[in-house]
Each structure stands twice: as structure tokens, then as C-alpha cells.
Scaffold this motif. Sequence first.
Motif, PDB file in Angstrom:
ATOM      1  N   ILE A 359      29.093  99.119 121.168  1.00 43.55           N
ATOM      2  CA  ILE A 359      29.218  98.588 119.717  1.00 43.55           C
ATOM      3  C   ILE A 359      29.801  99.573 118.931  1.00 43.55           C
ATOM      4  O   ILE A 359      30.804  99.501 118.004  1.00 43.55           O
ATOM      5  N   TYR A 371      31.911  92.573 119.198  1.00 38.82           N
ATOM      6  CA  TYR A 371      30.843  91.790 118.490  1.00 38.82           C
ATOM      7  C   TYR A 371      31.466  91.260 117.338  1.00 38.82           C
ATOM      8  O   TYR A 371      32.732  91.153 116.887  1.00 38.82           O
ATOM      9  N   ARG A 401      26.266  88.168 119.991  1.00 36.69           N
ATOM     10  CA  ARG A 401      26.304  89.583 119.663  1.00 36.69           C
ATOM     11  C   ARG A 401      26.758  89.776 118.173  1.00 36.69           C
ATOM     12  O   ARG A 401      27.906  90.335 117.919  1.00 36.69           O
TER      13      ARG A 401
END
Length: 547
Positions: A359, A371, A401
Motif C-alpha cells: 500500500i 486500496y 482494503r
Amino acid sequence: MLVVNDVFPGPEIRVHKGDLVYVNVQNKADYSLTLHWHGILQPRNPWSDGPEYVTQCPIQPGTNFTYELVLSTEEGTVWWHAHSDWTRASVHGVIVILPAVGTTFPFPEPEEDEVIVIASWYKGNLQSRVDMAMAEKNTLPDSDAFTINGQPGDLIPCSADSTYRWKVEYGKTYLLRILNANMDEDLFFGIAEHNLTMVGMDGCYTKPLDTAYLMISAGQTMDVLLTANQSLGHYYMAARHFATENMDEIVWFDHYNVTAIVEYNGNYSYPTYPSLPSTLPMYFDMQSYKDFVFQIRSLATPEHPISVPQDSDITTRMFITTSMNSLYCSADSDSSCQNIQITSSVNNISWFNPSDIDILQAYYRNISGTYTTDFPDYPPTFYNFTEESMSVDTMLTVQGRKVKVLEYNESVEIVFQGTDVLAGSINHPMHLHGYTFYVVGQGFGNFDNVTDPKSFNLVDPPEVVTFGVPKKGWMAIRFTANNPGVWFWHCHIERHMTWGMESAFIVKNGPTTETSMRPPPAYMPLCPSNSGIQNFHDSAEKKMDYT
């Protein structure tokens, strides 16, 4: 079992406040992993924080990666551990951060210190057991014993001749550096016939707290003074599981009492077995938990100041539920899904990791699709959170997410509310990467946003990186978002993190170079296009409906 440098627990790192430390990790294992530096804030340097697929891709077998540990305000005892699947069970160790050169402790200097690491012990190959449990949709493994500095103690035959022994001199004062590194359990800890004085927690100093026992949650560290002032002899140091599960239904937790022996130097006779601490609370003693935990306060002196966001400072308020849940399979799932499986959530979102990029890289390089930024500030429904609930609305969760984006220097208040969905309420030790936070309030029952804030401690609340949301209760924390980057937060009970009780904050850069995230080092590990090890959430992504 997977270990570091052939030892369990792993090697100690001993440094001074403000040092810069480099740790090179050579991965000689058969599968990939990362390391996390728990309690080290890493200002502007999330690249070395460590949680896999959040701030880095894992270190592949046969490769290496050098972590840069940027020490700042931390002073006391923190720790390092693997942050990939269940590898931290045996890959962990203590980081001792001594006062900066030229300074000293805020209490009379102890004559020696002693590191005490309490960990979980599992029979057989733990990773295989976890993989099998996840494939069969069964509950995850419970430990078979606890250990103190690598040994379960002489109450268990396999370590009767190798129990950890600590020799002390009468009259000396020692600083115990205690780590609860086990995977799932909070622990009561004590030493027979000796009182303890807690003076630090999670790399921050506390007001001295005299006590006959400690309650230390999974992931926490404590600095504790002990004076060897009893009759010459042998005394058990012992830890016992503090069980917050439903005592009428949960009977399979680890009941063993792990022990070590405190030996006074000198000539004397002693019994075959020392006595256990008579003050060590029993498994389900909620009152003893409260009597200890609710007394913890920050030191809060001019030499060791704190900075608690006040009511007028708060710019973001969040109310986050921690729940056990069920997750239905999608209609086109394979036959092994069995229609439903256990999971966990925060605000009814059950996290799963990406598998092809982390991420932090996606955020830094502005790559979409990894995400979303819509983690909710509140749960989707409000109900009696601490009443046992089996309704479809509360029981079922979705995978996602989702992260929360914070502006630089925002003051944040979060109320974590424990729920009893699926009769699964227990103590949840919540850990925030990249920050210390202040526990301004805690209590049992449902949080009341009118009356409960009136009792908040805004003067000397505990400053920590890990603290428990009480069973069927709530915890209020505050922090200032002044460390830019991507920062993971999660329950430190490993089964709950495996099932999805976690998320992340993205904290934006400030207006200057000194308040902005550093660029990545050139040697960050690359994500494999097809990782050889896929955790539960990777496989679940292919099988489950989620949003």
C-alpha cells in the motif's frame, strides 16, 4: 522452527535514545517474511516499518534487506518481530533503548537489568498447522505452552532440567525489561514474595506503580523495578493466561503456568520446588485486571513531557467497533468454502492484504486499485454492542482494503468499542504503528458520548503503542498525526489480525521537507507476481464477495 541467529528468543538490540540503527536481514528461510520494529516511531520513514504488503513487500528467500531504525523519543524497552503470517511466534526479540548519553533514568539507577521474554510454544510446524486450519476453515492453533526466555519451566517435564534461572544478590535493585511476545494471550505476571514497581511501558515512562502482579497484554513491554530483599532462597517467577473468553464455552486455552526461578546467591538450603506467587490472579479475574490497568499513568514531568490533544484541538473523531464475524462465500466459490467462515472486523470491514504491491508503494507512486480511502468513521449500524448478538445485520461482514486519510498535524480521537457479536467479546490489544497514543479513557459497557468524555484524563494518561479494549467495554485514545506515511493499526491477537481486525492510516505530508515523508530507498524488496506463500486474505480475495 524459524529463528534468528540460531536462538529463541531472538537477539537483543541495545542502543541509546536518539541513535540511528541499521539491521540487515538475511532471509535463509523457505518462505518470505518481514520484520517490524514495534514501538519505534520511524519519523518520516515508513519504508522501514515492516508489515508485509502494507509498507513493503516481503523479503524473498535467499535475499536480504537492510532496515533503517530512526530512534526519536523512545526510551525504555520495545521490541522487534516478524510481521508475516504467524512467523513472529519464534522470530522476535527485545530492543533496549537506554537514556541518551549524558542523561539517566527518572528513578534511582538500578544496579543491573534483566530481559524477560514471555512467548508462545507450539508443537510441530506452526505454519503448517495455520495453513491447514485456514484451508479447512477451522479455528487457528492455540499455544501448547508459554515460555520464559525460551523455556516453559519445571512444572512441565520437557523443560524440568532447563528452566530459566536468574541469579540475584540480596539488597540489589534490578530493572526487569518484560515483553509479552506471545501470539494471542494477555498474561498475569508475578514473582513469589516480591513486590514490583512498574516505571515504564512501550518505550515511555510511567508514574511508579507499586504492585504485587502485572497484567501485560500481547505485544506490550513493561519496565519494572524489583529489589531483592527477601530471605535467601529460590522463588518462582510465573505468568498465567488472563482469559477474557466466554468462560462457559471456551475451555481449550493454554492453562499451563510458565515459570522461571529467581535464585539468591549464597549458602542456604531450599525446597525442591519454590512456591508460586500467591498474588498471581486466576484466569478469569476481571477485577484484578481492572485494578492494575486502570491505575497506569504517564510520568508527565518537565524532563519527560507529554502533549495530550485537548478537546478544542480535535479535528477528527472516529468510533470503531471491534467484532468477531462470519463471512459468506460467493455463489461461485469452490466446494471447499463450506458456505461460511469465521472472520473479524473493525467497523464491519474485514481487511485483506494485496498480493502484488504494498500500500505504501501504491500511495507514493499514485497507483490506483490497491486500496480505497473510504474507511468509515462510524459503524454501519448502532445497537447494544455489549449484548450477545447473533443477528444477520451484526454477524455478517464484508471484506475490504479501506484506509483513513488524515491531514498532517490533525488531532485525532478514536473510541474503540468492543462488541459481543457471536459471543466473541474479549480484550483486544490495539497497536498503532508510527505513533504513540494517549489512552484518555476506558470503561465497560457501551460508550456514552455525553457522560463518558467528562471522565477523560487529559493530564497524565498512559502514552503507549499497544493497549487493550476491555472485554465488553471501550477505550478512547488521542494522538496528533504528525508522522507522514502509511501506518498500519491492528489487534495484536494474531488470530484476530489473520481474520481481518485491522486497517491503516495514510497521513499526508506537511508543508515542508522536514514534515514530509522521505523518498523510498532504492533497494526496497520487490513484490513477486506470484508469491509462493499466500496468506488467508490473499486466497480469500479470490473466493469471497467483498467491497
